[in-house]
Scaffold this motif. Sequence first.
Motif, mmCIF file in Angstrom:
data_model
loop_
_atom_site.group_PDB
_atom_site.id
_atom_site.type_symbol
_atom_site.label_atom_id
_atom_site.label_comp_id
_atom_site.label_asym_id
_atom_site.label_seq_id
_atom_site.Cartn_x
_atom_site.Cartn_y
_atom_site.Cartn_z
ATOM 1 N N VAL A 8 0.850 -1.190 0.000
ATOM 2 C CA VAL A 8 0.000 0.000 0.000
ATOM 3 C C VAL A 8 0.881 1.234 0.000
ATOM 4 N N GLY A 9 0.555 2.203 -0.850
ATOM 5 C CA GLY A 9 1.334 3.427 -0.908
ATOM 6 C C GLY A 9 0.490 4.602 -1.339
ATOM 7 N N GLU A 10 1.112 5.757 -1.425
ATOM 8 C CA GLU A 10 0.424 7.002 -1.733
ATOM 9 C C GLU A 10 0.891 7.546 -3.079
ATOM 10 N N ILE A 11 -0.061 7.899 -3.940
ATOM 11 C CA ILE A 11 0.287 8.495 -5.221
ATOM 12 C C ILE A 11 0.921 9.863 -4.986
ATOM 13 N N VAL A 12 2.114 10.056 -5.535
ATOM 14 C CA VAL A 12 2.817 11.320 -5.336
ATOM 15 C C VAL A 12 3.010 12.089 -6.642
ATOM 16 N N PHE A 13 2.814 11.423 -7.776
ATOM 17 C CA PHE A 13 2.987 12.119 -9.056
ATOM 18 C C PHE A 13 2.244 11.353 -10.132
ATOM 19 N N SER A 14 1.479 12.096 -10.947
ATOM 20 C CA SER A 14 0.775 11.494 -12.071
ATOM 21 C C SER A 14 1.404 12.003 -13.365
ATOM 22 N N ASP A 15 1.951 11.087 -14.133
ATOM 23 C CA ASP A 15 2.624 11.408 -15.385
ATOM 24 C C ASP A 15 1.571 11.563 -16.483
ATOM 25 N N ALA A 16 1.529 12.733 -17.116
ATOM 26 C CA ALA A 16 0.529 12.992 -18.159
ATOM 27 C C ALA A 16 0.650 12.008 -19.324
ATOM 28 N N MET A 17 1.851 11.475 -19.539
ATOM 29 C CA MET A 17 2.045 10.514 -20.620
ATOM 30 C C MET A 17 1.557 9.117 -20.251
ATOM 31 N N HIS A 18 1.469 8.854 -18.951
ATOM 32 C CA HIS A 18 1.040 7.533 -18.461
ATOM 33 C C HIS A 18 0.059 7.741 -17.311
ATOM 34 N N PRO A 19 -1.136 8.277 -17.569
ATOM 35 C CA PRO A 19 -2.039 8.674 -16.486
ATOM 36 C C PRO A 19 -2.545 7.524 -15.627
#
Length: 356
Positions: free
Chosen positions: A318-329
């Motif tokens: 389990v972890g926390e999303i810290v960055f969403s890559d626009a190329m790989h949403p």
Amino acid sequence: MMNVPLSQVKLGDKLGEDVLTPHGGVLFHKGKIVTSRELDIMQAFLVMAVIVDSPIGAAVKPKGDSQPESNHSKQAAASPLQDEYENMVVLLKRAFNQFTPGFPFPILDIRTQLEKLLQQLPSYNVLTFAPRSFNEDDYWLHNSVACAMTSFLIAQWVKLPQKDWMQVALAGLLHDIGNIRIDRSILMKPTKLTAEEQEEIQRHPLIGNQLLKNVAALNDGVKLSALQHHERVDGSGYPLGLDSSLIHPYAKVVAIADIFHAMTLNKSYRKAVSPYVVLEQIQSDSFGKLEPSYVRIFIEKVTQFHNGTLVRLSDDRVGEIVFSDAMHPTRPWVNINGKIINLSIERQLHITDVVR
């Protein structure tokens, strides 16, 4: 330090020891200050009690509350979105059960309740919303109501004219109305359908279009969505095998919402699939099956504001999303105990569940 039942943990308390998941992973580290978010997550993981080091939450909760209300109770008591959602499911079920050709369809009541529901959309998160009360036998009613909410948003995101937004929501709500004339034992069958049963299922768009054709308050797009929501832009869909040029824009919107919610809601014969896995499936289907421009915008929008979301990976960490890559949403970066997992690189992993 005290071992405190989760129902008695106060906002502002400080954890005296790490809180672990049932599989031994660290959910929260020692020293974490408890907010409503932490309470939600611990409840989701069925944490029964935690070690509290320094209860500093007196300023957060007024004095005199000797029996603090549990987080679950607060959620159940204060969710206008869930209230209006449940009202919509009940009304839709009653309308469908009482539908008789030749008699007026209660479209005014349905539209009035739908308007109340849509007023709560600022609280609606496509990826994380789950019905508060869910009967798997009513799956297709839940699918219809969820499709209405999501279709309304997609209509805005793809910049359909504002006059179309409510009609698109009605298209999502009523797209499967033809199922009221399909044998329920076929709709709920847990094993593979026979060729004859599959043919029966594929009649529901034609039936739905016929049921709605004389409802004057619905425009042609709503009626065509009932007919065309299983058509695909490459002509491979049913019931007519139409290509993109003949599929109404409403139906293209509803098709995306329908696939998403059909896979992310529980059925009596199949458990829900992770929304991120479904997004990847929708993304792959956009090449030849779904309207690609609509799919791109849908995925961009639903994944845009999810930094901080807690997720479970396919290896059960389990972890926390810290960055969403626009190329790989659909493949964000996830922080697990201080280690960054870039899912766009570590392709053997994927998100299986959105915890919160």
